[in-house]
Enzyme design. Structure first.
Site, PDB file in Angstrom:
ATOM      1  CG  MET A   1      -8.398   6.864   3.344  1.00 54.86           C
ATOM      2  SD  MET A   1      -7.557   6.824   4.797  1.00 54.86           S
ATOM      3  CE  MET A   1      -6.547   5.277   4.149  1.00 54.86           C
TER       4      MET A   1
ATOM      5  CG  ASP B   1      -5.021   2.325   1.087  1.00 51.78           C
ATOM      6  OD1 ASP B   1      -5.976   1.248   0.897  1.00 51.78           O
ATOM      7  OD2 ASP B   1      -3.989   1.868   1.341  1.00 51.78           O
TER       8      ASP B   1
ATOM      9  N   GLY C   1      -8.880   3.719   7.282  1.00 52.15           N
ATOM     10  CA  GLY C   1      -8.490   5.003   7.709  1.00 52.15           C
ATOM     11  C   GLY C   1      -6.950   5.196   7.703  1.00 52.15           C
ATOM     12  CG  PHE C   2      -5.688   6.297  10.178  1.00 51.62           C
ATOM     13  CD1 PHE C   2      -5.038   7.367  10.126  1.00 51.62           C
ATOM     14  CD2 PHE C   2      -6.914   6.115  10.926  1.00 51.62           C
ATOM     15  CE1 PHE C   2      -5.947   8.747  10.262  1.00 51.62           C
ATOM     16  CE2 PHE C   2      -7.752   7.535  11.262  1.00 51.62           C
ATOM     17  CZ  PHE C   2      -7.205   8.665  11.151  1.00 51.62           C
TER      18      PHE C   2
ATOM     19  CG  ASP D   1      -6.136  -3.333   3.102  1.00 51.45           C
ATOM     20  OD1 ASP D   1      -4.990  -2.761   3.822  1.00 51.45           O
ATOM     21  OD2 ASP D   1      -6.598  -2.218   2.534  1.00 51.45           O
TER      22      ASP D   1
ATOM     23  CG  HIS E   1      -3.917  -1.902  -1.694  1.00 46.17           C
ATOM     24  ND1 HIS E   1      -5.016  -2.568  -1.875  1.00 46.17           N
ATOM     25  CD2 HIS E   1      -4.107  -0.880  -0.488  1.00 46.17           C
ATOM     26  CE1 HIS E   1      -6.014  -2.283  -1.207  1.00 46.17           C
ATOM     27  NE2 HIS E   1      -5.670  -1.185  -0.092  1.00 46.17           N
TER      28      HIS E   1
ATOM     29  CG  MET F   1     -11.260   3.077   2.367  1.00 45.19           C
ATOM     30  SD  MET F   1      -9.674   3.041   3.309  1.00 45.19           S
ATOM     31  CE  MET F   1      -8.723   3.047   1.883  1.00 45.19           C
TER      32      MET F   1
ATOM     33  CB  SER G   1      -0.783  -0.019   1.345  1.00 45.89           C
ATOM     34  OG  SER G   1      -1.351   1.422   1.422  1.00 45.89           O
TER      35      SER G   1
ATOM     36  CG  HIS H   1      -9.082  -0.071  -0.023  1.00 46.56           C
ATOM     37  ND1 HIS H   1      -8.661  -0.092   0.863  1.00 46.56           N
ATOM     38  CD2 HIS H   1     -10.498   0.052   0.131  1.00 46.56           C
ATOM     39  CE1 HIS H   1      -9.307  -0.399   1.934  1.00 46.56           C
ATOM     40  NE2 HIS H   1     -10.618  -0.288   1.515  1.00 46.56           N
TER      41      HIS H   1
ATOM     42  CG  MET I   1     -11.386  -3.122   5.442  1.00 53.62           C
ATOM     43  SD  MET I   1      -9.852  -2.640   4.487  1.00 53.62           S
ATOM     44  CE  MET I   1      -8.920  -1.808   5.493  1.00 53.62           C
TER      45      MET I   1
END
Ligand code: DX5
Ligand code: ZN
Length: 229
Positions: A36, A34, A141-142, A178, A32, A67, A7, A65, A136
């Site tokens: 957000m 992410d 988120g982190f 993940d 990956h 979010m 990631s 991914h 998940m």
């Protein structure tokens, strides 16, 4: 059969291009990515512009991914930016079936992401629309959080659904995990049924910043653990 997907959330963003090239040269399979939005999750990261910028650097699939909420508006943008796989959280879409179709129509592989408390039943009526199921093992988120142990039982349950679907359809759906994946737990996670492994801090936290080969040993160590399964 096993895929490693570092990631970039934990990469050094001042040299993101090098970070991606180095991690692929060290043997990673997927990137990956992410996304957000400070709305669906309490953090804000990167969008289609960054996806487009890194696209020419590698042939490796970019695993986006999402979010974000809502999801549909941004799907075509990521497809145009060169994403290969797009996954989203069912709670973030008003129409899960429609969002999955939109991803496929945009030319990408589609997947659903399950938070620790999200029931697996969301996949039951859309198996034919899924290429990836992502569980998940932390709350999204982190990076850098601890693997939630109850995810192992959930992985076994997800694998049973995927196996049953493969029996009747002949089509395999990837089972991705993940959050909190490390050298010391990846084998156990694989035994529970995962076949694609996101690892952020475990990979990008390795080695010395100046060494272009700093990811070789951690990726080799992850593969060595997977070879024991
Ligand atoms: C968390 C992200 C993860 C994260 C994983 O919301 O979806 O992909 O980067 O980071 P680690 O591997 O450090 O738990
Ligand atoms: Zn992720």
């Amino acid at each position: 059969m096993y895929l490693i997907a570092p990631s970039i959330l934990s990469a050094n963003f001042t040299k993101l291009g090098e970070e991606i090239t180095n991690v692929i040269d060290s043997g990673a399979d997927w990137i990956h990515f992410d996304v957000m939005d400070n709305h669906y999750v309490p953090n804000l990261t990167i969008g289609p512009m960054i996806c487009e910028a890194i696209r020419p650097l590698t042939q490796a699939p970019i695993d986006v991914h999402l979010m974000v909420k809502p999801v549909d508006r941004i799907i075509p943008d990521f497809a145009k930016a060169g994403a290969n796989i797009i996954t989203f959280h069912p709670e973030a879409s008003e129409h899960v079936d429609r969002s999955l179709s939109l991803i496929r129509e945009s030319g990408c592989q589609a997947g659903l992401v399950f938070n620790p408390a999200t029931p697996l039943e969301y996949m039951d009526y859309v198996m034919d629309r899924l290429d990836v199921v992502l569980l998940m093992s932390v709350n999204p988120g982190f990076g850098g959080q601890k693997f939630i142990p109850s995810t192992l039982a959930k992985l076994r349950a997800a694998k049973a659904k995927i196996d049953a679907y493969e029996q009747e359809s002949g089509r395999r759906i990837r089972l991705e995990i993940d959050g909190g994946v490390k050298v010391d737990n990846i084998a156990e996670i694989a035994r529970a049924g995962a076949d694609a492994f996101v690892a952020g801090s475990a990979v990008y936290g390795a080695g010395k910043d100046s060494d272009p080969h700093r990811y070789d040993s951690v990726i080799a160590a992850l593969r060595a653990e997977l070879a024991k399964v």
